[in-house]
Design a protein around this motif. Structure first.
Motif, PDB file in Angstrom:
ATOM      1  N   VAL A  19       2.385 -10.430  74.466  1.00  0.00           N
ATOM      2  CA  VAL A  19       2.674 -11.167  75.698  1.00  0.00           C
ATOM      3  C   VAL A  19       1.381 -11.416  76.474  1.00  0.00           C
ATOM      4  O   VAL A  19       1.135 -12.525  76.966  1.00  0.00           O
ATOM      5  N   TRP A  30      14.048 -18.255  76.254  1.00  0.00           N
ATOM      6  CA  TRP A  30      13.746 -16.911  76.743  1.00  0.00           C
ATOM      7  C   TRP A  30      15.002 -16.280  77.344  1.00  0.00           C
ATOM      8  O   TRP A  30      15.271 -15.099  77.139  1.00  0.00           O
ATOM      9  N   SER A  47      16.717 -12.950  75.848  1.00  0.00           N
ATOM     10  CA  SER A  47      16.900 -11.788  76.726  1.00  0.00           C
ATOM     11  C   SER A  47      18.357 -11.353  76.756  1.00  0.00           C
ATOM     12  O   SER A  47      18.658 -10.155  76.754  1.00  0.00           O
ATOM     13  N   PHE A  50      13.881  -7.298  78.144  1.00  0.00           N
ATOM     14  CA  PHE A  50      12.913  -8.305  78.566  1.00  0.00           C
ATOM     15  C   PHE A  50      11.619  -8.204  77.775  1.00  0.00           C
ATOM     16  O   PHE A  50      11.010  -9.222  77.435  1.00  0.00           O
ATOM     17  N   SER A  73      12.409  -9.628  74.151  1.00  0.00           N
ATOM     18  CA  SER A  73      12.552 -11.088  74.112  1.00  0.00           C
ATOM     19  C   SER A  73      11.237 -11.792  74.429  1.00  0.00           C
ATOM     20  O   SER A  73      10.861 -12.757  73.755  1.00  0.00           O
ATOM     21  N   SER A  74      10.511 -11.308  75.410  1.00  0.00           N
ATOM     22  CA  SER A  74       9.213 -11.920  75.732  1.00  0.00           C
ATOM     23  C   SER A  74       8.204 -11.700  74.626  1.00  0.00           C
ATOM     24  O   SER A  74       7.419 -12.602  74.297  1.00  0.00           O
ATOM     25  N   GLN A 127       9.078 -13.958  71.603  1.00  0.00           N
ATOM     26  CA  GLN A 127       8.766 -15.353  71.914  1.00  0.00           C
ATOM     27  C   GLN A 127       7.260 -15.582  71.947  1.00  0.00           C
ATOM     28  O   GLN A 127       6.764 -16.599  71.466  1.00  0.00           O
ATOM     29  N   SER A 128       6.500 -14.636  72.464  1.00  0.00           N
ATOM     30  CA  SER A 128       5.044 -14.809  72.504  1.00  0.00           C
ATOM     31  C   SER A 128       4.421 -14.679  71.114  1.00  0.00           C
ATOM     32  O   SER A 128       3.438 -15.354  70.819  1.00  0.00           O
TER      33      SER A 128
END
Length: 115
Positions: free
Chosen positions: A14, A52, A56, A80, A83-84, A87-88
């Motif tokens: 992230v 996102w 989440s 969180f 999921s972050s 995605q990152s």
């Protein structure tokens, strides 16, 4: 121990994605928006990432169901971060497939829950 390593890798991804995005934004020359419609469309493009939210929700649902149907702050934090982080990671590898992201969130959530 493995849970902490997974969370560290996700947190660092992230941070790396944030620094890369900041570098890209600072390197692009400033542009001017001539009308209100252009400004609205530009803001919609910036904030139009619902993936996102979905990721989440999936991670939080898995935390809720598989850890006993009660919510604590720790479950929100893990959801969180998972999921972050996923995605990152996909952002860093320049991939946009949502189905692979969902599979990644599910796998990492199981690893965090059961380790």
């Amino acid at each position: 121990m493995l849970k902490a390593i997974i969370m560290l890798i996700l947190g660092l991804s992230v941070l790396a994605a944030g620094f890369i995005t900041l570098k890209r934004e600072l390197s692009i020359e400033a542009f001017s928006i001539s009308s209100a419609d252009e400004a609205k469309s530009e803001m919609k493009n910036i904030f139009n990432d619902q993936r996102w939210f979905y990721l989440s929700g999936i991670a939080l649902f898995m935390q809720f169901v598989f850890q006993g149907f009660h919510l604590t702050f720790e479950y929100f934090f893990y959801a969180f971060l998972i999921s972050s982080g996923i995605q990152s990671l996909f952002y860093l590898f320049n991939k946009k497939e949502l189905d692979y992201k969902v599979c990644g969130v599910i796998i990492v959530s199981f690893l965090v829950i059961y380790l």
